[in-house]
Write a protein that holds these residues in place. Structure first.
Motif, PDB file in Angstrom:
ATOM      1  N   ARG A 167       0.510  -1.642  -0.120  1.00  0.00           N
ATOM      2  CA  ARG A 167       0.188  -0.001  -0.149  1.00  0.00           C
ATOM      3  C   ARG A 167       1.323   1.364  -0.354  1.00  0.00           C
ATOM      4  NH1 ARG A 167      -5.265  -1.005   1.914  1.00  0.00           N
ATOM      5  NH2 ARG A 167      -5.653  -3.558   2.067  1.00  0.00           N
TER       6      ARG A 167
ATOM      7  N   GLN B 287       1.700   5.068   1.353  1.00  0.00           N
ATOM      8  CA  GLN B 287       0.877   6.540   2.650  1.00  0.00           C
ATOM      9  C   GLN B 287       0.592   7.648   1.663  1.00  0.00           C
ATOM     10  OE1 GLN B 287       4.243   5.912   4.772  1.00  0.00           O
ATOM     11  NE2 GLN B 287       3.232   4.954   6.662  1.00  0.00           N
TER      12      GLN B 287
ATOM     13  N   ARG C 229       0.117   5.059  16.216  1.00  0.00           N
ATOM     14  CA  ARG C 229       1.385   4.877  17.412  1.00  0.00           C
ATOM     15  C   ARG C 229       2.389   6.043  17.168  1.00  0.00           C
ATOM     16  NH1 ARG C 229      -0.862   1.431  20.710  1.00  0.00           N
ATOM     17  NH2 ARG C 229       1.278   0.660  20.416  1.00  0.00           N
ATOM     18  N   GLN C 230       2.757   6.066  16.034  1.00  0.00           N
ATOM     19  CA  GLN C 230       3.818   7.717  15.457  1.00  0.00           C
ATOM     20  C   GLN C 230       3.218   9.079  16.307  1.00  0.00           C
ATOM     21  OE1 GLN C 230       1.619   6.551  13.437  1.00  0.00           O
ATOM     22  NE2 GLN C 230       2.273   7.378  11.155  1.00  0.00           N
TER      23      GLN C 230
ATOM     24  N   MET D 128       1.939  10.882   6.769  1.00  0.00           N
ATOM     25  CA  MET D 128       2.062   9.658   6.126  1.00  0.00           C
ATOM     26  C   MET D 128       1.219   8.924   7.115  1.00  0.00           C
ATOM     27  SD  MET D 128       3.020  11.260   3.483  1.00  0.00           S
ATOM     28  CE  MET D 128       3.053  10.064   2.640  1.00  0.00           C
ATOM     29  N   LEU D 129      -0.203   8.387   6.297  1.00  0.00           N
ATOM     30  CA  LEU D 129      -0.742   7.361   6.755  1.00  0.00           C
ATOM     31  C   LEU D 129      -1.490   6.213   5.577  1.00  0.00           C
ATOM     32  CD1 LEU D 129      -3.550   8.724   8.820  1.00  0.00           C
ATOM     33  CD2 LEU D 129      -0.998   7.486   9.829  1.00  0.00           C
ATOM     34  N   TYR D 130      -1.581   4.745   5.992  1.00  0.00           N
ATOM     35  CA  TYR D 130      -2.410   4.255   4.502  1.00  0.00           C
ATOM     36  C   TYR D 130      -3.201   3.900   4.789  1.00  0.00           C
ATOM     37  CZ  TYR D 130       2.579   1.433   4.662  1.00  0.00           C
ATOM     38  OH  TYR D 130       4.220   0.768   5.297  1.00  0.00           O
ATOM     39  N   VAL D 131      -4.247   5.028   5.702  1.00  0.00           N
ATOM     40  CA  VAL D 131      -5.116   4.684   6.341  1.00  0.00           C
ATOM     41  C   VAL D 131      -5.950   5.471   5.126  1.00  0.00           C
ATOM     42  CG1 VAL D 131      -5.768   3.366   7.477  1.00  0.00           C
ATOM     43  CG2 VAL D 131      -5.214   5.559   8.367  1.00  0.00           C
TER      44      VAL D 131
ATOM     45  N   ILE E 202       4.280  -2.615   9.636  1.00  0.00           N
ATOM     46  CA  ILE E 202       2.787  -1.284   9.313  1.00  0.00           C
ATOM     47  C   ILE E 202       2.570  -1.117  10.951  1.00  0.00           C
ATOM     48  CG2 ILE E 202       0.518  -1.083   8.769  1.00  0.00           C
ATOM     49  CD1 ILE E 202       0.947  -3.187   6.218  1.00  0.00           C
ATOM     50  N   PRO E 203       1.478   0.028  11.074  1.00  0.00           N
ATOM     51  CA  PRO E 203       1.546   0.344  12.680  1.00  0.00           C
ATOM     52  C   PRO E 203      -0.151  -0.765  12.382  1.00  0.00           C
ATOM     53  CG  PRO E 203       2.386   2.207  11.242  1.00  0.00           C
ATOM     54  CD  PRO E 203       2.012   1.563  10.074  1.00  0.00           C
TER      55      PRO E 203
ATOM     56  N   GLU F  31      -3.218   0.906  11.951  1.00  0.00           N
ATOM     57  CA  GLU F  31      -3.557   1.395  10.507  1.00  0.00           C
ATOM     58  C   GLU F  31      -4.023  -0.335  10.424  1.00  0.00           C
ATOM     59  OE1 GLU F  31      -1.320   4.218   8.145  1.00  0.00           O
ATOM     60  OE2 GLU F  31       0.180   4.507   9.998  1.00  0.00           O
TER      61      GLU F  31
ATOM     62  N   ASP G 160      -7.922  -0.369  11.354  1.00  0.00           N
ATOM     63  CA  ASP G 160      -8.355   0.562  10.596  1.00  0.00           C
ATOM     64  C   ASP G 160      -9.166  -0.169   8.951  1.00  0.00           C
ATOM     65  OD1 ASP G 160      -8.510   1.722  13.106  1.00  0.00           O
ATOM     66  OD2 ASP G 160      -7.245   3.479  12.242  1.00  0.00           O
ATOM     67  N   ILE G 161      -7.686  -0.681   7.921  1.00  0.00           N
ATOM     68  CA  ILE G 161      -7.641  -1.078   6.955  1.00  0.00           C
ATOM     69  C   ILE G 161      -9.105  -2.707   7.004  1.00  0.00           C
ATOM     70  CG2 ILE G 161      -6.769  -2.890   5.322  1.00  0.00           C
ATOM     71  CD1 ILE G 161      -4.255  -0.245   6.001  1.00  0.00           C
TER      72      ILE G 161
ATOM     73  N   GLU H 133     -11.805  -1.389   5.139  1.00  0.00           N
ATOM     74  CA  GLU H 133     -11.876  -2.465   3.514  1.00  0.00           C
ATOM     75  C   GLU H 133     -12.584  -3.750   3.918  1.00  0.00           C
ATOM     76  OE1 GLU H 133      -8.556  -2.094   1.259  1.00  0.00           O
ATOM     77  OE2 GLU H 133      -8.284  -0.194   2.424  1.00  0.00           O
TER      78      GLU H 133
ATOM     79  N   GLU I  47       6.269   0.761  20.441  1.00  0.00           N
ATOM     80  CA  GLU I  47       6.359   1.764  19.496  1.00  0.00           C
ATOM     81  C   GLU I  47       4.563   0.979  17.824  1.00  0.00           C
ATOM     82  OE1 GLU I  47       7.737   4.530  19.190  1.00  0.00           O
ATOM     83  OE2 GLU I  47       8.369   3.928  21.575  1.00  0.00           O
ATOM     84  N   GLN I  48       4.339  -0.337  18.147  1.00  0.00           N
ATOM     85  CA  GLN I  48       4.065  -0.516  16.664  1.00  0.00           C
ATOM     86  C   GLN I  48       2.580  -0.873  17.576  1.00  0.00           C
ATOM     87  OE1 GLN I  48       5.610  -4.351  14.374  1.00  0.00           O
ATOM     88  NE2 GLN I  48       3.904  -3.170  13.124  1.00  0.00           N
TER      89      GLN I  48
END
Lengths: 80, 376
Positions: A2, A4, A39-40, A77-80, B312-313, B316, B319-320, B324, B347-348
């Protein structure tokens, strides 16, 4: 894999604040959705408001005019 | 929606639960506040639910089952009501904040607390209990199963160890009550804290603690009880000792119906179904490139698979999955800060898939396909 995208993300101190901003944005026709707090920005969980960066000014105005307590507004920047 | 967040709460419950709540809302008065029909109906429903819980957990009697609004309130009642400055308590890194935060509060009040550390695989080493013993050690407080990984602790072993050393044994059964067999006597449990809305499939706002005979807990709350009105303090008798104010009769009626359902199906049958779903999901994702799974799948466990996909966090990914694939999971830290620290996932975070009685093989296969799609 994916891609971002740059997003505007509003973080909050409480879930109640997030619910309030969702209502305000919905009422004003401002695009966006609730997401898991990235998380960031914080490892402390919670939810955040995520919107296209084009909505930043409208969100900022909505927050100020509603005197809504929030944590911060970010662009990340995000994937969602 | 495919609901795989049963470790947070079960959304799909036996239909009899909602029916019982609705019926109770039209018929229940305030338990213990008179002998008119509706009050007595409430008292009877609540007592029947106490009796069902006592039977399920092999508690000494219905009177030793006190209702609270959830596990957190039950754990606060036990942890804050048993110890005083100068005592020492042992717990573990697997705990939820509902155990950790009351323990940290005790530390501020002069109670010493030590934690059995989890290794980088999230496992504790049982020989550490002996190493942490002190002359003033009063109790062991621990979870039955981690809400993060689903790994169980050998509570029968820990209970035996506790009693051999004259310690109280307090168990957080939030993830296992209704999902795994629990026997307070066989497992040497002095206080069992449970919630009603997870694997017991009852309404939110229900929970409680089962207290062994001879264990005296200072009440967290004082107030109206409907009995001993002129006594200036909370009555000493259980369960009233730990129940101040009007009980959640409507919710408890629903919990009672859920217990009837669980007893009719059988805990072993429920556990076997949930484990088979969990195992199918585990086998379906364990070898996917970039997928990291946490926990020990060689032992009996709670029906949870927690993972990460690449870097990948976790939020996220969840949420995907939700946006989706219409799959509900739980990401983040799961109120389990010490275990995330041990696993190196602060962190993750991580994504938790938790299975329930009403999930199906189709749900599992859809979740496997979704993880595969995100991982590719």
């Amino acid at each position: 894999m994916r891609e971002q995208q740059l997003r505007t993300v509003v973080t909050f101190h409480t879930t109640a604040e997030a619910m309030a901003l969702e209502q305000i944005c919905k009422h004003r026709g401002i695009g966006g959705k609730l997401i898991s707090a990235p998380r960031q920005l914080s490892a402390d969980c919670g939810i955040a408001w995520c919107a296209p960066v084009e909505e930043t000014a409208a969100i900022r105005a909505a927050i100020e005019e509603s005197v809504l307590e929030i944590d911060r507004i970010h662009e990340i920047m995000l994937y969602v | 929606m495919i609901y795989l967040d049963n470790a947070a709460t079960t959304v799909y419950k036996p239909p009899c639960v909602a029916e019982a709540v609705v019926n109770a809302m039209g018929n229940l008065g305030n338990s213990g506040r008179g002998v008119h029909g509706t009050s007595l109906t409430a008292s009877r429903v609540i007592y029947d639910t106490r009796a069902a819980l006592a039977s399920l957990f092999n508690a000494p009697s219905p009177a030793r089952v006190a209702f609270t609004s959830n596990s957190t309130e039950a754990l606060n009642t036990a942890i804050l009501g048993l110890f005083t400055a100068g005592d020492h308590v042992i717990s573990t890194d697997l705990e939820h904040n509902s155990v950790l935060r009351p323990l940290y509060l005790l530390q501020q009040q002069g109670v010493a607390v030590d934690f059995i550390h989890a290794d980088t695989q999230g496992q504790i080493h049982y020989e550490d209990f002996e190493k942490l013993l002190r002359p003033n050690t009063r109790a062991i407080v621990c979870t039955h199963a981690s809400n993060l990984t689903g790994d169980t602790l050998d509570i029968a072993w820990i209970g035996k160890f506790a009693h051999e050393h004259g310690l109280l044994f307090i168990v957080d059964a939030s993830q296992t009550a209704g999902a795994l067999p629990i026997d307070m006597v066989a497992m040497s449990i002095d206080v069992l804290c449970f919630t009603g809305h997870k694997s017991l499939m009852g309404p939110q706002g229900t929970g409680g603690l089962c207290v062994a005979e001879g264990v005296e807990i200072r009440p967290l709350k004082s107030g109206g009880t409907g009995v001993q009105t002129y006594l200036p303090h909370q009555p000493a008798e259980m369960p009233t000792h730990l129940e101040a104010g009007t009980l959640n009769g409507h919710g408890i009626a629903g919990l009672g119906a859920a217990l009837d359902f669980i007893n009719s199906v059988g805990i072993e049958t429920i556990h076997s179904h949930e484990m088979s779903l969990m195992q199918r999901f585990y086998e379906g994702v364990r070898n996917l490139e970039g997928v990291t799974i946490y926990g020990d799948f060689t032992r009996d466990r709670a029906p949870i698979v927690t993972l990460n996909i690449g870097d990948i966090p976790s939020g996220e990914v969840a949420d995907i999955l939700s946006g989706e694939f219409s799959i509900a999971t739980r990401a983040g830290a799961h109120c389990a800060p010490r275990l995330h620290t041990a696993l190196g996932t602060v962190e993750q975070g991580a994504v938790r898939f938790s299975f329930g009685y009403y999930n199906t093989i189709e749900d599992v296969d859809a979740a496997i396909a979704a993880v595969r799609s995100i991982a590719l």
